[in-house]
Design an enzyme around this catalytic site. Sequence first.
Site, PDB file in Angstrom:
ATOM      1  N   GLY A 130       1.371  -3.325   4.746  1.00 49.95           N
ATOM      2  CA  GLY A 130       1.645  -4.729   5.016  1.00 49.95           C
ATOM      3  C   GLY A 130       0.380  -5.510   5.285  1.00 49.95           C
ATOM      4  N   VAL A 131       0.396  -6.363   6.290  1.00 46.85           N
ATOM      5  CA  VAL A 131      -0.742  -7.235   6.589  1.00 46.85           C
ATOM      6  C   VAL A 131      -1.835  -6.417   7.262  1.00 46.85           C
ATOM      7  CG1 VAL A 131      -1.503  -9.348   7.736  1.00 46.85           C
ATOM      8  CG2 VAL A 131       0.814  -9.199   6.829  1.00 46.85           C
TER       9      VAL A 131
ATOM     10  N   ARG B 290     -12.493  -8.333  -0.411  1.00 44.22           N
ATOM     11  CA  ARG B 290     -11.678  -8.162   0.781  1.00 44.22           C
ATOM     12  C   ARG B 290     -11.252  -6.703   0.933  1.00 44.22           C
ATOM     13  NH1 ARG B 290      -5.951  -6.384   1.513  1.00 44.22           N
ATOM     14  NH2 ARG B 290      -5.265  -7.262   3.494  1.00 44.22           N
ATOM     15  N   LEU B 291     -11.399  -6.173   2.132  1.00 46.50           N
ATOM     16  CA  LEU B 291     -10.851  -4.869   2.477  1.00 46.50           C
ATOM     17  C   LEU B 291      -9.714  -5.072   3.465  1.00 46.50           C
ATOM     18  CD1 LEU B 291     -14.041  -2.694   3.072  1.00 46.50           C
ATOM     19  CD2 LEU B 291     -12.598  -2.729   1.048  1.00 46.50           C
ATOM     20  N   GLY B 292      -8.603  -4.441   3.214  1.00 48.44           N
ATOM     21  CA  GLY B 292      -7.533  -4.400   4.199  1.00 48.44           C
ATOM     22  C   GLY B 292      -7.728  -3.219   5.120  1.00 48.44           C
ATOM     23  N   ASP B 293      -6.644  -2.793   5.739  1.00 55.92           N
ATOM     24  CA  ASP B 293      -6.753  -1.686   6.682  1.00 55.92           C
ATOM     25  C   ASP B 293      -6.757  -0.324   6.009  1.00 55.92           C
ATOM     26  OD1 ASP B 293      -4.063  -2.010   5.891  1.00 55.92           O
ATOM     27  OD2 ASP B 293      -3.329  -1.012   7.683  1.00 55.92           O
TER      28      ASP B 293
ATOM     29  N   THR C 163       0.837  -1.188   0.000  1.00 57.55           N
ATOM     30  CA  THR C 163       0.000   0.000   0.000  1.00 57.55           C
ATOM     31  C   THR C 163       0.882   1.253   0.000  1.00 57.55           C
ATOM     32  OG1 THR C 163      -1.714  -1.105   1.282  1.00 57.55           O
ATOM     33  CG2 THR C 163      -1.617   1.291   1.482  1.00 57.55           C
TER      34      THR C 163
END
Length: 326
Positions: A217-218, A193-196, A165
């Site tokens: 990252g994760v 899917r949504l990440g942060d 990101t």
Amino acid sequence: MIVVSNNEGGCGIPATAQMLADGRAALDALEVGLRLVEADESVRTVGRGGWPNLLGTVELDASVMDGTTFRTGAVGAITGFLHPVSIARQVMEQLPHEFLVGEGAMRFAREIGAEAGELLMPHAENAWNRWFATEVDEADRRNWPNVPMRELCKQAIDPELGRDTTVFLGQDSNRNIAAATSTSGWGWKYPGRLGDSPIIGAGSYADSRYGACACTGVGEMSIRAGTSRAVVLYMKMGMSVADAVYEAVEDMRRLVGGLVGRVTIHAIDAQGNHKVVAVNGLPENHYWIWREGDAAPHAEPAEIIPISDDPTPRPTAHGRYEVMDL
């Protein structure tokens, strides 16, 4: 004045720094820098050229936050538009809402005349085709896409580990602080899917009184720990920016199960200090920084802090990856 961006922000941060030096507002400067990253096809985790999901579709997420008004704008799981950060900015400017996703976000993008365009570039399409041919069994290929995908999602590995990101944090000449993010997310992710990145408080947060934070990252880890909001709150409690980041790392050590891998925490405070820590980071982890008086932005190494013994993907007894670079 200060601006910090992660490793993927190199093509955009010079424009952001110049705008801040010229007296422009922080959020305007961050948006311009991020648009340049979104348009750069060599950046394969953001915008045009980003990696697709399991269906071969590039889905984009973005967010902005004004640390003085606490207004935010975010979009998630949008396709076919080149600059999600600007769509997120207009959610903030034009709607009483803070977050739009999927079809609603794309309807809004069309309504405001956001720039449309093809996101799936040949390098990504070719990589997806190779994955489909080698990793999806013959029966599922015949029935595609009407097949269960949860196991494919668990076993797929991002085709380009170590890339992230893009996040920008900045403070302008009026001491206003802002944050902005943009991403195509985890390659081969489950559709939707949504990440942060688009989640305010997880992937980014800004408060002009204290500072700002953004993560790469994760994203699943940052969501569970509420990392960006936590860092700013720790500064509000009186911690230095460095101690606030270290405390957020300790929060991540409490995570059990799920995905636990690589996260880089970027933070600035209201006095122009900064700290960048790569949790389970790779040796090449770096970030970009510009401060008032600097001739140009420059790269610096992130501090690497391990929180697991082996930051490489490994399946559990349930076939799920506990540690993965996303």
